[in-house]
Design a protein around this motif. Structure first.
Motif, mmCIF file in Angstrom:
data_model
loop_
_atom_site.group_PDB
_atom_site.id
_atom_site.type_symbol
_atom_site.label_atom_id
_atom_site.label_comp_id
_atom_site.label_asym_id
_atom_site.label_seq_id
_atom_site.Cartn_x
_atom_site.Cartn_y
_atom_site.Cartn_z
ATOM 1 N N ARG A 66 1.072 -1.036 0.023
ATOM 2 C CA ARG A 66 0.078 -0.056 0.115
ATOM 3 C C ARG A 66 0.873 1.353 -0.184
ATOM 4 N N VAL A 75 -2.755 10.188 -11.008
ATOM 5 C CA VAL A 75 -2.627 8.528 -10.786
ATOM 6 C C VAL A 75 -3.928 8.087 -11.605
ATOM 7 N N THR A 79 -0.176 3.733 -14.465
ATOM 8 C CA THR A 79 0.890 4.320 -14.004
ATOM 9 C C THR A 79 1.506 3.553 -12.987
ATOM 10 N N ARG A 80 2.950 3.846 -12.701
ATOM 11 C CA ARG A 80 3.528 3.151 -11.896
ATOM 12 C C ARG A 80 4.518 3.998 -10.938
ATOM 13 N N VAL A 90 0.851 0.212 -10.234
ATOM 14 C CA VAL A 90 -0.487 0.673 -9.585
ATOM 15 C C VAL A 90 -1.541 -0.116 -10.249
ATOM 16 N N PHE A 93 -6.542 2.465 -7.112
ATOM 17 C CA PHE A 93 -6.332 3.606 -6.300
ATOM 18 C C PHE A 93 -7.436 4.161 -5.735
ATOM 19 N N ARG A 94 -7.370 4.949 -4.702
ATOM 20 C CA ARG A 94 -8.626 5.306 -4.205
ATOM 21 C C ARG A 94 -8.267 6.672 -3.034
ATOM 22 N N THR A 103 -4.091 9.838 -1.529
ATOM 23 C CA THR A 103 -4.409 8.749 -2.777
ATOM 24 C C THR A 103 -3.711 7.655 -2.240
ATOM 25 N N CYS A 105 -2.810 3.794 -3.147
ATOM 26 C CA CYS A 105 -2.393 2.978 -4.203
ATOM 27 C C CYS A 105 -2.241 1.659 -3.688
ATOM 28 N N ASP A 106 -2.986 0.695 -4.268
ATOM 29 C CA ASP A 106 -2.410 -0.847 -4.264
ATOM 30 C C ASP A 106 -1.765 -1.252 -5.222
ATOM 31 N N CYS A 107 -0.432 -1.548 -4.881
ATOM 32 C CA CYS A 107 0.702 -1.755 -5.976
ATOM 33 C C CYS A 107 1.130 -3.290 -5.832
#
Length: 112
Positions: A66, A75, A79-80, A90, A93-94, A103, A105-107
């Motif tokens: 995260r 984002v 994107t990364r 990525v 995202f939320r 923001t 990002c679940d990565c």
């Protein structure tokens, strides 16, 4: 407060580069995808899980994170984030608390 916890501004200690995909024609009807720097951002990185999946006799490990950023509108899908040689794709995202401050990002970490 985010998700029942206070996020200290000092926790944003990782310097990352937000990269966007750039597609160029390869001359044979397809495209070649590269990534171009979009912004330099401060972030907080939380490892979430590491799992091993057996595939073709090998045991590749998938590591997810995260990554918290201050609010960003750029984002998007594809994107990364990069930290040196480490690449974080990525996946989702939320706005975690719908306040417009962060923001999240679940990565997935990509091994080059």
């Amino acid at each position: 407060m985010v998700g029942g916890r206070v996020l200290d501004p000092g926790a944003f200690s990782a310097r990352l580069t937000l990269e966007e995909p750039v597609e160029t024609p390869d001359g044979q009807g397809g495209v070649e995808r590269t990534f171009s720097p979009l912004a330099s951002v401060w972030a907080h990185i939380e490892p979430v899980v590491a799992r091993a999946d057996e595939a073709a006799g090998a045991l590749p490990v998938t590591v997810t994170h995260r990554i918290w950023l201050r609010r960003r509108d750029d984002v998007s899908g594809g994107t990364r984030l990069r930290k040196g040689a480490r690449i974080f794709a990525v996946r989702a995202f939320r706005d975690p608390d719908e306040t417009g401050r962060y923001t999240l990002c679940d990565c997935e970490e990509i091994k080059p």
